[in-house]
Design a protein around this motif. Structure first.
Motif, PDB file in Angstrom:
ATOM      1  N   VAL A  28       0.837  -1.215   0.000  1.00  0.00           N
ATOM      2  CA  VAL A  28       0.000   0.000   0.000  1.00  0.00           C
ATOM      3  C   VAL A  28       0.871   1.265   0.000  1.00  0.00           C
ATOM      4  O   VAL A  28       0.414   2.339   0.388  1.00  0.00           O
ATOM      5  N   LEU A  29       2.098   1.127  -0.446  1.00  0.00           N
ATOM      6  CA  LEU A  29       3.030   2.254  -0.412  1.00  0.00           C
ATOM      7  C   LEU A  29       2.529   3.486  -1.168  1.00  0.00           C
ATOM      8  O   LEU A  29       2.764   4.616  -0.704  1.00  0.00           O
ATOM      9  N   PRO A  30       1.842   3.354  -2.321  1.00  0.00           N
ATOM     10  CA  PRO A  30       1.371   4.574  -2.991  1.00  0.00           C
ATOM     11  C   PRO A  30       0.465   5.421  -2.104  1.00  0.00           C
ATOM     12  O   PRO A  30       0.593   6.645  -2.062  1.00  0.00           O
ATOM     13  N   LEU A  47      10.160  11.617   0.737  1.00  0.00           N
ATOM     14  CA  LEU A  47       9.364  10.425   0.467  1.00  0.00           C
ATOM     15  C   LEU A  47      10.255   9.262   0.039  1.00  0.00           C
ATOM     16  O   LEU A  47      10.002   8.103   0.383  1.00  0.00           O
ATOM     17  N   GLY A  48      11.309   9.577  -0.719  1.00  0.00           N
ATOM     18  CA  GLY A  48      12.250   8.527  -1.108  1.00  0.00           C
ATOM     19  C   GLY A  48      12.968   7.940   0.093  1.00  0.00           C
ATOM     20  O   GLY A  48      13.161   6.720   0.175  1.00  0.00           O
ATOM     21  N   LEU A  49      13.353   8.804   1.031  1.00  0.00           N
ATOM     22  CA  LEU A  49      13.990   8.318   2.255  1.00  0.00           C
ATOM     23  C   LEU A  49      13.013   7.494   3.086  1.00  0.00           C
ATOM     24  O   LEU A  49      13.387   6.499   3.711  1.00  0.00           O
ATOM     25  N   PHE A  50      11.763   7.890   3.117  1.00  0.00           N
ATOM     26  CA  PHE A  50      10.707   7.158   3.818  1.00  0.00           C
ATOM     27  C   PHE A  50      10.660   5.716   3.325  1.00  0.00           C
ATOM     28  O   PHE A  50      10.722   4.762   4.114  1.00  0.00           O
ATOM     29  N   ALA A  51      10.542   5.548   2.006  1.00  0.00           N
ATOM     30  CA  ALA A  51      10.443   4.197   1.430  1.00  0.00           C
ATOM     31  C   ALA A  51      11.779   3.466   1.481  1.00  0.00           C
ATOM     32  O   ALA A  51      11.828   2.262   1.760  1.00  0.00           O
ATOM     33  N   ARG A 105      10.796   4.069  10.212  1.00  0.00           N
ATOM     34  CA  ARG A 105      10.568   3.171   9.077  1.00  0.00           C
ATOM     35  C   ARG A 105      11.726   2.185   8.914  1.00  0.00           C
ATOM     36  O   ARG A 105      11.522   1.049   8.496  1.00  0.00           O
ATOM     37  N   PHE A 106      12.934   2.608   9.249  1.00  0.00           N
ATOM     38  CA  PHE A 106      14.049   1.666   9.229  1.00  0.00           C
ATOM     39  C   PHE A 106      13.832   0.576  10.272  1.00  0.00           C
ATOM     40  O   PHE A 106      14.033  -0.613  10.002  1.00  0.00           O
ATOM     41  N   ALA A 107      13.395   0.965  11.463  1.00  0.00           N
ATOM     42  CA  ALA A 107      13.114  -0.010  12.516  1.00  0.00           C
ATOM     43  C   ALA A 107      11.959  -0.920  12.122  1.00  0.00           C
ATOM     44  O   ALA A 107      11.963  -2.122  12.421  1.00  0.00           O
ATOM     45  N   GLY A 217      12.890  -2.476  -7.438  1.00  0.00           N
ATOM     46  CA  GLY A 217      12.143  -2.113  -8.639  1.00  0.00           C
ATOM     47  C   GLY A 217      10.677  -1.859  -8.347  1.00  0.00           C
ATOM     48  O   GLY A 217      10.079  -0.895  -8.846  1.00  0.00           O
ATOM     49  N   LEU A 218      10.081  -2.728  -7.520  1.00  0.00           N
ATOM     50  CA  LEU A 218       8.670  -2.568  -7.175  1.00  0.00           C
ATOM     51  C   LEU A 218       8.443  -1.292  -6.380  1.00  0.00           C
ATOM     52  O   LEU A 218       7.483  -0.545  -6.633  1.00  0.00           O
ATOM     53  N   ALA A 219       9.324  -1.020  -5.418  1.00  0.00           N
ATOM     54  CA  ALA A 219       9.192   0.207  -4.633  1.00  0.00           C
ATOM     55  C   ALA A 219       9.324   1.437  -5.527  1.00  0.00           C
ATOM     56  O   ALA A 219       8.588   2.421  -5.372  1.00  0.00           O
TER      57      ALA A 219
END
Length: 233
Positions: A28-30, A47-51, A105-107, A217-219
């Protein structure tokens, strides 16, 4: 014989639930990125760092499990992962700056999703008909993702980013329930390992690298879709 088959089916079903939960945020990342971008005013870099932080955590957990699996049991590991994922999801919903979000998010990836996925993949790949079982796992991920995208979208409409992450925390109860039905007295990886340079290990490292590339790739595709949807309104 039937009792043994029933027990195996229950364990595989619980492993699939744990695995789907371990993939839940990615699926559900989008919605999550869009909600975070609007609710917290995060830039594209943020947002890139988030994912990316989450994906890095999952990858590191997979690497660690290669060595630690001989000491960890599936049931306790899945329970720990579900509880950690619930906690980090809930706390993320109340974070308001980039640094704590990235750390959370890393944790979430390292201690939550990573632990759940390690348990799921190890159990699903250790029995008979592993290819069919894994195919069912992938199919159920897609079914969950389709429904979750709608549900998380409704949560975002109702309560914004905080509500989205609260829902992400709430579904972790599925992992807690699944952990009860997983083995508690055997280790995740009971196989003897040869030296790190052995041919068996080389194949495992290649498979892990392949899975890592797939998920990156999916992310990336999810992030692109989110940005495209935002630009189109």
């Amino acid at each position: 014989m039937r009792q043994g088959a029933r027990t195996t089916s229950i364990v595989l079903g619980a492993a699939i639930v744990a695995g789907v939960l371990g993939r839940s945020i990615e699926l559900v990342l989008p919605v999550i990125l869009d909600s975070a971008g609007r609710g917290l005013g995060l830039s594209n870099t943020g947002l890139g760092l988030f994912a990316g932080a989450e994906l890095a955590g999952v990858t590191l957990c997979s690497l660690a499990a290669f060595r630690l699996g001989k000491w960890l049991a599936p049931g306790p590991t899945a329970l720990f992962g579900a509880l950690m994922l619930a906690a980090t999801n809930l706390l993320t919903g109340y974070a308001d700056t980039l640094l704590p979000i990235v750390l959370l998010r890393f944790a979430a990836g390292l201690l939550g999703e990573g632990a759940l996925l390690v348990v799921a993949v190890s159990l699903l790949g250790s029995g008979r008909n592993a290819a069919r079982v894994y195919a069912a796992f992938m199919a159920l991920q897609m079914l969950f993702g389709a429904g979750a995208l709608v549900g998380f979208g409704m949560a975002d409409t109702a309560g914004g980013f905080t509500a989205v992450m609260q829902l992400a925390a709430a579904i972790c109860v599925g992992g807690v329930i699944a952990a009860v039905f997983l083995p508690w007295h055997q280790v995740i990886d009971g196989h003897d390992r040869t030296s790190a340079g052995g041919p068996g290990n080389a194949g495992m490292w290649m498979a892990l690298a392949g899975m890592g590339i797939f998920h990156i790739g999916l992310a990336g595709a999810w992030a692109f879709m989110q940005q495209k949807a935002t630009s189109l309104g």
